[in-house]
Design a protein around this motif. Structure first.
Motif, PDB file in Angstrom:
ATOM      1  N   ALA A 195      33.414  28.636  49.741  1.00  0.00           N
ATOM      2  CA  ALA A 195      34.860  28.617  49.525  1.00  0.00           C
ATOM      3  C   ALA A 195      35.182  29.298  48.190  1.00  0.00           C
ATOM      4  N   PRO A 196      36.347  29.887  48.049  1.00  0.00           N
ATOM      5  CA  PRO A 196      36.673  30.650  46.833  1.00  0.00           C
ATOM      6  C   PRO A 196      37.170  29.800  45.670  1.00  0.00           C
ATOM      7  N   GLU A 197      37.388  28.501  45.884  1.00  0.00           N
ATOM      8  CA  GLU A 197      38.072  27.665  44.905  1.00  0.00           C
ATOM      9  C   GLU A 197      37.419  27.683  43.522  1.00  0.00           C
ATOM     10  N   ALA A 198      36.087  27.627  43.468  1.00  0.00           N
ATOM     11  CA  ALA A 198      35.404  27.570  42.168  1.00  0.00           C
ATOM     12  C   ALA A 198      35.673  28.832  41.344  1.00  0.00           C
ATOM     13  N   TYR A 199      35.626  29.992  41.985  1.00  0.00           N
ATOM     14  CA  TYR A 199      35.886  31.234  41.253  1.00  0.00           C
ATOM     15  C   TYR A 199      37.360  31.376  40.899  1.00  0.00           C
ATOM     16  N   GLN A 200      38.230  30.895  41.756  1.00  0.00           N
ATOM     17  CA  GLN A 200      39.655  30.913  41.433  1.00  0.00           C
ATOM     18  C   GLN A 200      39.935  30.042  40.209  1.00  0.00           C
ATOM     19  N   GLN A 201      39.295  28.872  40.172  1.00  0.00           N
ATOM     20  CA  GLN A 201      39.481  27.963  39.042  1.00  0.00           C
ATOM     21  C   GLN A 201      38.924  28.570  37.750  1.00  0.00           C
ATOM     22  N   ALA A 202      37.772  29.236  37.857  1.00  0.00           N
ATOM     23  CA  ALA A 202      37.170  29.853  36.674  1.00  0.00           C
ATOM     24  C   ALA A 202      38.071  30.951  36.109  1.00  0.00           C
ATOM     25  N   CYS A 203      38.665  31.738  36.966  1.00  0.00           N
ATOM     26  CA  CYS A 203      39.598  32.782  36.507  1.00  0.00           C
ATOM     27  C   CYS A 203      40.781  32.166  35.770  1.00  0.00           C
ATOM     28  N   THR A 204      41.275  31.049  36.295  1.00  0.00           N
ATOM     29  CA  THR A 204      42.384  30.355  35.636  1.00  0.00           C
ATOM     30  C   THR A 204      41.963  29.852  34.256  1.00  0.00           C
ATOM     31  N   LEU A 205      40.767  29.268  34.154  1.00  0.00           N
ATOM     32  CA  LEU A 205      40.279  28.748  32.877  1.00  0.00           C
ATOM     33  C   LEU A 205      40.129  29.864  31.839  1.00  0.00           C
ATOM     34  N   LEU A 206      39.689  31.033  32.295  1.00  0.00           N
ATOM     35  CA  LEU A 206      39.491  32.165  31.389  1.00  0.00           C
ATOM     36  C   LEU A 206      40.764  32.977  31.174  1.00  0.00           C
ATOM     37  N   GLU A 207      41.827  32.571  31.873  1.00  0.00           N
ATOM     38  CA  GLU A 207      43.113  33.260  31.786  1.00  0.00           C
ATOM     39  C   GLU A 207      42.961  34.751  32.081  1.00  0.00           C
ATOM     40  N   THR A 208      42.182  35.034  33.127  1.00  0.00           N
ATOM     41  CA  THR A 208      41.916  36.411  33.548  1.00  0.00           C
ATOM     42  C   THR A 208      42.109  36.510  35.053  1.00  0.00           C
ATOM     43  N   PRO A 209      42.895  37.453  35.540  1.00  0.00           N
ATOM     44  CA  PRO A 209      43.084  37.578  36.988  1.00  0.00           C
ATOM     45  C   PRO A 209      41.809  38.033  37.688  1.00  0.00           C
ATOM     46  N   PRO A 210      41.653  37.725  38.973  1.00  0.00           N
ATOM     47  CA  PRO A 210      40.444  38.115  39.706  1.00  0.00           C
ATOM     48  C   PRO A 210      40.134  39.603  39.640  1.00  0.00           C
ATOM     49  N   GLU A 211      41.167  40.438  39.652  1.00  0.00           N
ATOM     50  CA  GLU A 211      40.929  41.886  39.639  1.00  0.00           C
ATOM     51  C   GLU A 211      40.370  42.370  38.305  1.00  0.00           C
ATOM     52  N   GLU A 212      40.389  41.518  37.280  1.00  0.00           N
ATOM     53  CA  GLU A 212      39.805  41.864  35.988  1.00  0.00           C
ATOM     54  C   GLU A 212      38.551  41.033  35.710  1.00  0.00           C
ATOM     55  N   THR A 213      37.997  40.454  36.784  1.00  0.00           N
ATOM     56  CA  THR A 213      36.840  39.564  36.649  1.00  0.00           C
ATOM     57  C   THR A 213      35.669  40.073  37.476  1.00  0.00           C
ATOM     58  N   LEU A 214      34.501  40.140  36.851  1.00  0.00           N
ATOM     59  CA  LEU A 214      33.268  40.525  37.533  1.00  0.00           C
ATOM     60  C   LEU A 214      32.398  39.284  37.718  1.00  0.00           C
ATOM     61  N   VAL A 215      31.862  39.114  38.914  1.00  0.00           N
ATOM     62  CA  VAL A 215      30.972  37.999  39.229  1.00  0.00           C
ATOM     63  C   VAL A 215      29.558  38.534  39.459  1.00  0.00           C
ATOM     64  N   ILE A 216      28.572  37.862  38.871  1.00  0.00           N
ATOM     65  CA  ILE A 216      27.168  38.183  39.117  1.00  0.00           C
ATOM     66  C   ILE A 216      26.588  37.055  39.956  1.00  0.00           C
ATOM     67  N   GLU A 217      26.189  37.352  41.172  1.00  0.00           N
ATOM     68  CA  GLU A 217      25.681  36.363  42.128  1.00  0.00           C
ATOM     69  C   GLU A 217      24.368  36.833  42.734  1.00  0.00           C
ATOM     70  N   ASP A 218      23.581  35.882  43.232  1.00  0.00           N
ATOM     71  CA  ASP A 218      22.342  36.264  43.917  1.00  0.00           C
ATOM     72  C   ASP A 218      22.331  35.837  45.377  1.00  0.00           C
ATOM     73  N   HIS A 219      23.108  34.806  45.731  1.00  0.00           N
ATOM     74  CA  HIS A 219      23.042  34.247  47.083  1.00  0.00           C
ATOM     75  C   HIS A 219      24.248  34.698  47.913  1.00  0.00           C
ATOM     76  N   PRO A 220      24.050  34.978  49.202  1.00  0.00           N
ATOM     77  CA  PRO A 220      25.161  35.404  50.051  1.00  0.00           C
ATOM     78  C   PRO A 220      26.354  34.443  50.045  1.00  0.00           C
ATOM     79  N   ARG A 221      26.099  33.131  49.925  1.00  0.00           N
ATOM     80  CA  ARG A 221      27.218  32.184  49.877  1.00  0.00           C
ATOM     81  C   ARG A 221      28.072  32.405  48.629  1.00  0.00           C
TER      82      ARG A 221
END
Length: 222
Positions: free
Chosen positions: A155-181
């Motif tokens: 679900a996207p909620e965790a990344y949406q919440q992190a963007c809010t905490l960092l006061e940065t919109p998703p389009e200005e946020t890069l995520v580094i992930e290893d797992h397909p989920r």
């Protein structure tokens, strides 16, 4: 600012969010072993191979699915959770050590002005313990765990919440992930995402390449 004719429009990456297991800490096997051992302690035959179907999910969600499938009796869930937590703490103490390579990477990104955070399906206690033992905690002011959301990855909620905490919109946020989920969660949150092929692959070159791709291809994920 007016875009130059003939050149691609460009976004600016201001925040970088890291998954925990397999990206910041090499502890996927640790969690797998602890979960399997906890289930077996309850008298249930449960192999590492069977666990692969549930990899990347929080323990609570794994157990919920195993109860639904009739693999684990509901009455044993609480004991399994307690045993898993105890084993995880024991394994972290044995296997998590300071990581000078990743510490230098996070220090470099912080010095360049990027806002950093960690988004994980682990519990908060486990997350803090792992980041403290690897000496990465000080560089990650924003942390979102499975206890902070109603629905964990994918679900996207965790990344949406992190963007809010960092006061940065998703389009200005890069995520580094290893797992397909995790990759799915980041994409559903409309963040840019780079999938790490191996734990050892994370270095400044990998991150800078991912930043460049995100900035010059705003709608593209890596």
């Amino acid at each position: 600012m007016v875009a130059l004719t003939g050149l691609p429009s460009m976004t600016k990456i201001r925040a970088i969010l890291f998954d925990l297991d397999g990206v910041l800490c090499d502890c996927m096997a640790l969690h797998e072993e602890a979960f399997c051992a906890a289930v077996r302690t309850a008298g249930i035959d449960f192999s590492v191979e069977e666990h692969q179907e549930y990899a990347g999910l929080p323990s609570k969600q794994k157990l919920h699915l195993l109860v639904e499938k009739g693999r684990v009796p509901l009455g044993k869930v609480t004991d399994i959770q307690k045993n898993k937590q105890a084993l995880t703490k024991e394994y972290i103490a044995q296997r998590c050590h300071p990581d000078s390579h990743r510490r230098a990477l996070l220090a470099h990104l912080t010095a360049r002005g990027y806002r950093l955070g960690c988004v994980t399906n682990c519990s908060r206690l486990t997350t803090i313990e792992m980041l403290a033992r690897t000496q990465l905690l000080a560089y990650l002011p924003s942390i979102v765990t499975n206890e902070d959301v109603r629905e964990p990855k994918p679900a996207p909620e965790a990344y949406q919440q992190a963007c809010t905490l960092l006061e940065t919109p998703p389009e200005e946020t890069l995520v580094i992930e290893d797992h397909p989920r995790g990759v799915e969660a980041a994409r559903r949150a409309r963040c840019h995402v780079a999938q790490l092929p191996t734990f050892a692959a994370l270095d400044i070159g990998f991150v800078e390449d991912a930043i460049m791709r995100a900035e010059y291809h705003p709608m593209e994920t890596t």
